[in-house]
Design an enzyme around this catalytic site. Structure first.
Site, PDB file in Angstrom:
ATOM      1  N   TYR A 236       0.430  -1.473  -0.011  1.00  0.00           N
ATOM      2  CA  TYR A 236       0.013  -0.236   0.288  1.00  0.00           C
ATOM      3  C   TYR A 236       0.950   1.274  -0.091  1.00  0.00           C
ATOM      4  CZ  TYR A 236      -3.668   2.479   1.078  1.00  0.00           C
ATOM      5  OH  TYR A 236      -5.013   4.388   0.712  1.00  0.00           O
TER       6      TYR A 236
ATOM      7  N   PHE B 186      -5.513   9.098  -4.017  1.00  0.00           N
ATOM      8  CA  PHE B 186      -4.501   8.568  -4.819  1.00  0.00           C
ATOM      9  C   PHE B 186      -3.859   6.912  -3.746  1.00  0.00           C
ATOM     10  CE2 PHE B 186       0.441   7.442  -4.044  1.00  0.00           C
ATOM     11  CZ  PHE B 186       0.909   7.108  -5.723  1.00  0.00           C
ATOM     12  N   GLU B 187      -3.946   6.050  -4.474  1.00  0.00           N
ATOM     13  CA  GLU B 187      -3.671   4.792  -4.142  1.00  0.00           C
ATOM     14  C   GLU B 187      -2.714   3.761  -5.042  1.00  0.00           C
ATOM     15  OE1 GLU B 187      -7.413   3.218  -2.693  1.00  0.00           O
ATOM     16  OE2 GLU B 187      -6.919   3.561  -0.579  1.00  0.00           O
ATOM     17  N   ILE B 188      -1.613   3.500  -5.070  1.00  0.00           N
ATOM     18  CA  ILE B 188      -1.040   2.513  -5.339  1.00  0.00           C
ATOM     19  C   ILE B 188      -0.826   1.388  -4.451  1.00  0.00           C
ATOM     20  CG2 ILE B 188       1.119   1.299  -6.771  1.00  0.00           C
ATOM     21  CD1 ILE B 188       1.629   3.970  -8.068  1.00  0.00           C
TER      22      ILE B 188
ATOM     23  N   HIS C 215      -9.141   2.481   4.726  1.00  0.00           N
ATOM     24  CA  HIS C 215      -8.487   1.416   4.440  1.00  0.00           C
ATOM     25  C   HIS C 215      -6.896   1.576   5.255  1.00  0.00           C
ATOM     26  CE1 HIS C 215      -9.853   1.688  -0.380  1.00  0.00           C
ATOM     27  NE2 HIS C 215     -10.609   1.159   0.129  1.00  0.00           N
TER      28      HIS C 215
END
Ligand SMILES: Nc1nc2c(ncn2[C@@H]2O[C@H](COP(=O)(O)OP(=O)(O)OP(=O)(O)O)[C@@H](O)[C@H]2O)c(=O)[nH]1
Ligand SMILES: [Mg+2]
Length: 407
Positions: free
Chosen positions: A237, A294-296, A331
């Site tokens: 994450y 924003f998340e990768i 999250h």
């Protein structure tokens, strides 16, 4: 009469002479054969007729000498990076009406990153995407585009939710002027991003995702494959911005989390980031969260039993509807408790904006060498309302050189 006719003759001669002079002067300076041949649409590059290839970009010296519009065209050879690709996709939840805001985001991501890597892009919607949305986004994305409809059962009130109670809460939140407090669709969106997007059939093909929202910006070139970075460095994450959540939107979220951890203690890993989200070893939540627009991240982690048990447990607690739980704290708490500290990554090098916050990388050398266009003064990281300094401290990481100047 004869005098009048003579005058008329002079005038006719003079006119013919002027017309002849005009033609001679306009054809003598530029031979017509030197004009490039344009085919079709005017925006197309002028082609070299012998090879039918686009004209090469001109150097500065050439530009000056010809004094014509530089002919760089839109058909430069693709700047594709070599090497293997990861099993990864961009993912965007959007309404059809978000088309132009999404177009702006895609253009930023493509220009700064994806034109070199050509990853796919999945678009999800509770409604339908129109022809124009599909046409425009397909044209902008360098990878494959896929469009999915969200099943009704993932975007509606579960049967265990008391709808009257939920409606009353929305009224109260409206009076208190809590942002999106009276919105039903915003709640479905937060619940969907928390518990379902990674299970959509189109997402099952992938292991990694990069979430993109409308009207976001990237300010620096990204020269490496961020998905590969995540995999090679065992990250699950990641984030660029972090901050404190509005307390009014999550009054009982932490109680629900504690209920989950007491029922499923096996899902809480050792070496987690509890210290980042709690100042008192888990008694209370300090409201720190990663900003999830924003998340990768790793989809298999979200699809794991641990995460699904967590989401299901929170869902039954009802706070997506009886309060206004956001997917960002949901999250973030999951990442903080169910991942090892080292599995969460801060992308200092991804310069990012989503209204109203900017992450502009700390460090001038980096900003210059990566052609960054953000103002370092706008960087939110070392502001008192950000939780990023705390992330560095909890992880024993040294803050980037020059951070003091940005406080
Ligand atoms: N299909 C669909 N997508 C939605 C809906 N509401 C929000 N979204 C998408 O969900 C994501 C988050 O919504 P936003 O409206 O950006 O929420 P936010 O980021 O908290 O608030 P903003 O500051 O307004 O950006 C975006 O990608 C939206 O396009 C909806 O009702 N239907
Ligand atoms: Mg948004």
């Amino acid at each position: 009469m004869a005098g009048q006719q003579r005058y008329l003759r002079y005038i006719v001669f003079a006119l013919i002479a002027i017309i002849l002079l005009f033609f001679i002067s306009s054809s003598s300076s530029v031979p017509s054969a030197q004009w490039p041949t344009y085919k079709g649409d005017q925006s197309q590059t002028a082609a070299d007729p012998s090879t039918n290839k686009p004209a090469a970009p001109q150097t500065g010296a050439e530009k000056e000498s010809t004094a014509t519009t530089p002919n760089t065209g839109n058909q430069l050879p693709p700047a594709t990076a070599g090497g293997e690709r990861m099993n990864a996709t961009f993912v965007t939840l959007a309404r059809d009406s978000d088309i132009w805001e999404i177009a702006e985001s895609i253009r930023h991501i493509e220009d700064r990153f994806n034109r070199k890597f050509n990853y796919d892009w999945v678009f999800l919607n509770d409604g339908d995407f129109g022809e124009e949305f599909i046409k425009v986004t397909t044209a902008l994305v360098s990878g494959k585009t896929k469009y999915g409809k969200i099943p009704k059962e993932h975007w509606s009130f579960p049967d265990f939710i008391d709808q009257d109670r939920a409606a009353k809460v929305r009224e109260e939140m409206k009076e208190k002027k809590i942002i999106y407090g009276d919105s039903v669709s915003y709640r479905h969106m937060c619940r969907y991003e928390s518990g379902f997007f990674f299970r959509h059939p189109l997402m099952l093909d992938y292991e990694w995702y990069w979430r993109v929202e409308p009207s976001v910006k990237l300010f620096c070139d990204i020269e490496y494959d961020t998905f590969k970075f995540m995999a090679e460095n065992k990250k699950k994450y990641s984030f660029t911005l972090s901050l404190y959540e509005y307390v009014e939107t999550i009054p009982t979220l932490w109680d629900a989390v504690k209920n989950f951890t007491s029922v499923y203690p096996q899902h809480v890993v050792e070496g987690n980031s509890m210290k980042w989200i709690s100042e008192d070893d888990g008694k209370t939540y300090n409201h720190c969260h990663f900003w999830s627009n924003f998340e990768i991240g790793n989809l298999n982690w979200l699809r794991s039993d641990a995460y699904i048990d967590y989401f299901t447990s929170l869902d039954y607690a009802g706070g997506f509807f009886y309060e206004r739980w956001g997917d960002a704290p949901v999250h973030s708490i999951a990442a903080a408790l169910m991942l090892k500290k080292e599995e969460i990554h801060f992308f200092n090098d991804i310069a990012y904006y989503h209204v109203p916050f900017t992450h502009c990388p700390t460090g001038e050398e980096y900003r210059l060498s990566h052609k960054c266009s953000c103002n370092p003064k706008d960087n939110f990281d070392w502001n008192g309302y950000s939780c990023t300094a705390r992330f560095f401290e909890v992880n024993g990481m040294e803050k980037p050189a020059g951070y003091e100047k940005e406080q």
